[in-house]
Design a protein around this motif. Sequence first.
Motif: not given
Length: 116
Positions: A29-32, A89-91, A97-98
């Motif tokens: 949600m932070k990325i969005l 995309a990188l995030m 991975k997390l």
Amino acid sequence: MSMSTLEACVFAVIFIGFFGIIFKKNLIMKILAMDVMSTGVIAYYILVAARGGIFAPIVDADQGAIAYADPVPQAVILTAIVIGFSIQALMLVGVMKLSRDNPTLETSEIEKSHTP
């Protein structure tokens, strides 16, 4: 719509994204929310750069001296869109991975599990 109404709507989108980054606890949600804020900034740049009565910068021999649109803001916006997409995309790869090590993507739970 008037220019001030459009500016208010664009600033509302920017603030919605900003507060989403601050108050949402889920990483997706932070990325969005960051993407929403980025979209608002790009929309504000387009709103500021928009002018009426200008033409595409295609020179024709029959045309006299008329106002042409500056192509630099268009190039800047295209570059901002591409950079924003690559950062997103990188995030998302980092979140993937997390998520291998954590059963949740809530920031408070991740912080608890990695605190010494």
